[in-house]
Design an enzyme around this catalytic site. Sequence first.
Site, PDB file in Angstrom:
ATOM      1  CD  GLU A 444       0.116 -10.994  -0.924  1.00 26.41           C
ATOM      2  OE1 GLU A 444       0.116 -10.382   0.146  1.00 26.41           O
ATOM      3  OE2 GLU A 444       0.762 -10.625  -1.916  1.00 26.41           O
TER       4      GLU A 444
HETATM    5  C1  BMA Z   1       0.039  -7.532  -2.068  1.00 23.00           C
HETATM    6  C2  BMA Z   1      -1.412  -7.355  -2.393  1.00 23.00           C
HETATM    7  C3  BMA Z   1      -2.045  -6.260  -1.636  1.00 23.00           C
HETATM    8  C4  BMA Z   1      -1.095  -5.153  -1.362  1.00 23.00           C
HETATM    9  C5  BMA Z   1       0.067  -5.173  -2.287  1.00 23.00           C
HETATM   10  C6  BMA Z   1       1.072  -4.098  -2.020  1.00 23.00           C
HETATM   11  O1  BMA Z   1       0.248  -7.976  -0.802  1.00 23.00           O
HETATM   12  O2  BMA Z   1      -2.082  -8.548  -2.339  1.00 23.00           O
HETATM   13  O3  BMA Z   1      -2.621  -6.747  -0.469  1.00 23.00           O
HETATM   14  O4  BMA Z   1      -1.765  -3.959  -1.450  1.00 23.00           O
HETATM   15  O5  BMA Z   1       0.727  -6.381  -2.236  1.00 23.00           O
HETATM   16  O6  BMA Z   1       1.650  -4.226  -0.763  1.00 23.00           O
END
Ligand code: BMA
Length: 853
Positions: A444
């Site tokens: 991300e």
């Molecule tokens: C995404 C993941 C994590 C996070 C999850 C829930 O952003 O990559 O970083 O824990 O969602 O928010």
Amino acid sequence: MGDVSGPENTPVRAEVIDLSLGWSFKLTDDVGSNSWLPVKKVPSTVQQDLIDNKKLADPFIGFNEIKAEWVGLKSWTYRVAIPRLSLASTARAVLAFDGLDTFATVKLGGKTILESDNMFLPHRVDVTDFVHGSAYDLDLEIEFASAFLRAREIKDQHPDHKFVAFNGDTARLAVRKAQYHWGWDWGPLLVCAGVWRPVRLEIYSVRIAELRTDVKIADDYKSATVDASIDVEAHSEHPHLKARLTIKLGDQLIDSTDTEVGANGKASGQLKVDNPELWMPNGYGRQSLYTVSASIFHDATELHAESKRIGIRNVQLVQEPDARGKSFYFRINGVDIFCGGSCWIPADSFLTNVTPEKYRAWIELMVPANQKMIRIWGGGIYENDEFYDVCDELGILVWQDFMFGCGNYPCFPDILESIEREAVANVRRIRHHPSIVIFAGNNEDYQVAESAHLTYDYEDKNEEHWLKSDFPARYIYESLLPRVSAREAPWIPYHPGSPWGDGKISSDPTVGDMHQWNVWHGTQEKYQIFDSLGGRFNSEFGMEAFPHIATIKSFVEREEDLYPQSHVLDFHNKADGHERRIATYLVENVRTSTSLESYIHLTQLIQCEALMFGYRGWRKQWGDDRHCGGALVWQLNDCWPVTSWSIVDYYLRRKPAYYAMARVLAPVAVGVRRSHHDWSVTHAREPRTQDWELWVVSSKLIDIVADVEVKFVSVRTGQEIKEKIVQKGIRVKANGTTDVLKGVIDNEKEEPHVLAARIWLNGKLVARDTDWPQPLKYLPFPSRKVNVKVVGNEMHVSAERPVKCLVFEEREGCHLSDSAIDIVPGDTQTIQVRGLKAGSQPLDWTYLGAGEQ
Ligand code: BMA
């Protein structure tokens, strides 16, 4: 005194002195004579060592996490005695550190021999001159500075960089350390330190530093070659070394070759395998594993040997232009695989508490659940060898992120150099595992750049510009890592990020992979439309659910706090806005409750439904020209007892969604659903008609013949409101989706009813599916008349009226073949129970509306 001497000038056989025992530790600043405390065993984590010495209350209980904060703000020193040795003149002694967490100054006999600032790097330090002929054992001392404080110092030294991140103190971005240690939206803030991977003293004259195996399979899969190559350390001091390379399947020698170690320290040979037993993913065949070994000899003496367990398989990440954009799916040995599976976070806040048995137990859970892929998320660690070993053995495909997560990472020269070394070391360590099918640059980070409006231009291909921009880490994901990966493991596809939109915005649904968080986070869409929100490969999506009651009781200290909104329960949920989000999905869909046990069930039911709607639809799309190549739930596991998106909690207790996923990912599954209508938009006035459809998905590689049926069962009475439809002898497409039936529901004339579908292969019932009027809260559930009959190791479950989400108790040591089931009258379901102790109470159960009269 150890004696490893040999005749003059003759190289000695390599040996290893284990250094896991005899350690002690202390607060660095504590100079009192009694300050040293014993360490049970290294690898270890300082917080656990303090707990073992009764100096720290277990941070997983109550609010103790806060009381543990000071540990991460201090510097800690570990020490052990290194034996003095008498070495042969040709031998050297090397201290090998597989991992130090993180800012470590290592001293031997008071002299600094190593300084390290990257948790993911292994180190080797030649200490021959220290240990050889020393009159005393020497103290090995390792001081670990506070990573939390050092991170802030480093951040302050780079005021020009924009430190932005989702989750945790943004200073974490300046440090090569497991990022979740800074706290995450499912994990506590516990900044660890310690010797987190094994330490050894190695004695040798020459050593195989690296063994690489390049596997090539003939197009017809009738033969394969393995190009095995080794790098030998200290070869120049010992010319005329011979090398033997072999490949075995079990005890059977398949091929071997003898060669000389060249002047450059390299040796290589080609090993041939006729009619190779291919390595296939779980459910598609066997997971045959070959062992490639290399030995080096001086005369007839074997000086050192290395081996790697490999699989013969090829992998393609199929990204081809199509009508929707560009495909994104995996083809293993020519077979297209729909990758239903899970995302993985580190299995403990204290990494050294994850035993090999625990790794095995986690991965073993995936096999009966029809999961094919696990994604090692970039905010944790490059996993321990045991993790990949089990995946190899059980046929679970691994999606491996590089360790960057949710942030705008700086690229100052020192850190870039460290990252390159980290990437090379870790790719070399894990590249032979057949389970690894993709490397992804980060988690991300492109999304962070997009949402923070950092300056980047996907069209600009000039790497120097990237480094000078306010999103410099593009250089890491689009230059450094792909270069390392192409050089060190060209057989593993590389993808710049998860998600990555191939030059488009990372949430583009037509290309690359995608994290779909508009259910739960984002716009908080209704989960009933999950499938319409997907992309070409949904590598993250999820829904929170409370963990098992026993897990909750493990951290709630006072009986009076056992209610859904208690402070301590909220504290054990780290997600932003979790109260509002859970409440939203509950009130939209079910009649809520304030009793803890029912609240647990309701949140778990919502998770079941949400994931089912996602997976079921995306699997259907697989058969539609590979519209969707896979879906990985966020997240399989937890690192402490918490309410999170996990489908199995910290203590390996399955949540109901685990079973719901298994059903929609079964090799052959039937799906039935009516078209969605958004009840909040229509103010509860249902549309007059709704379409419904029934389809079959199959991952079998040949067409099969099946019988299907759909019944229309009144929710209120359990009676069939119209004639069931039976379709016999339908041809089900191989590795795809077959549309079978369509119809219309008349919401004015027909009372609310369940569509109940079943499918038979050769007369054997293999799968069911049900579709309910939505939302469930408008439905009446009195007097379901559920009957659970225990017959030996089975439970026979029936009901007189439709039942939603009947969940069985998850008892320690018990394995159920199914749970979280829907039941319709006239269709008794059989659940196999393994591990229930003879004479113990039958398992408890509940379902939606169980309390209604
Ligand atoms: C995404 C993941 C994590 C996070 C999850 C829930 O952003 O990559 O970083 O824990 O969602 O928010």
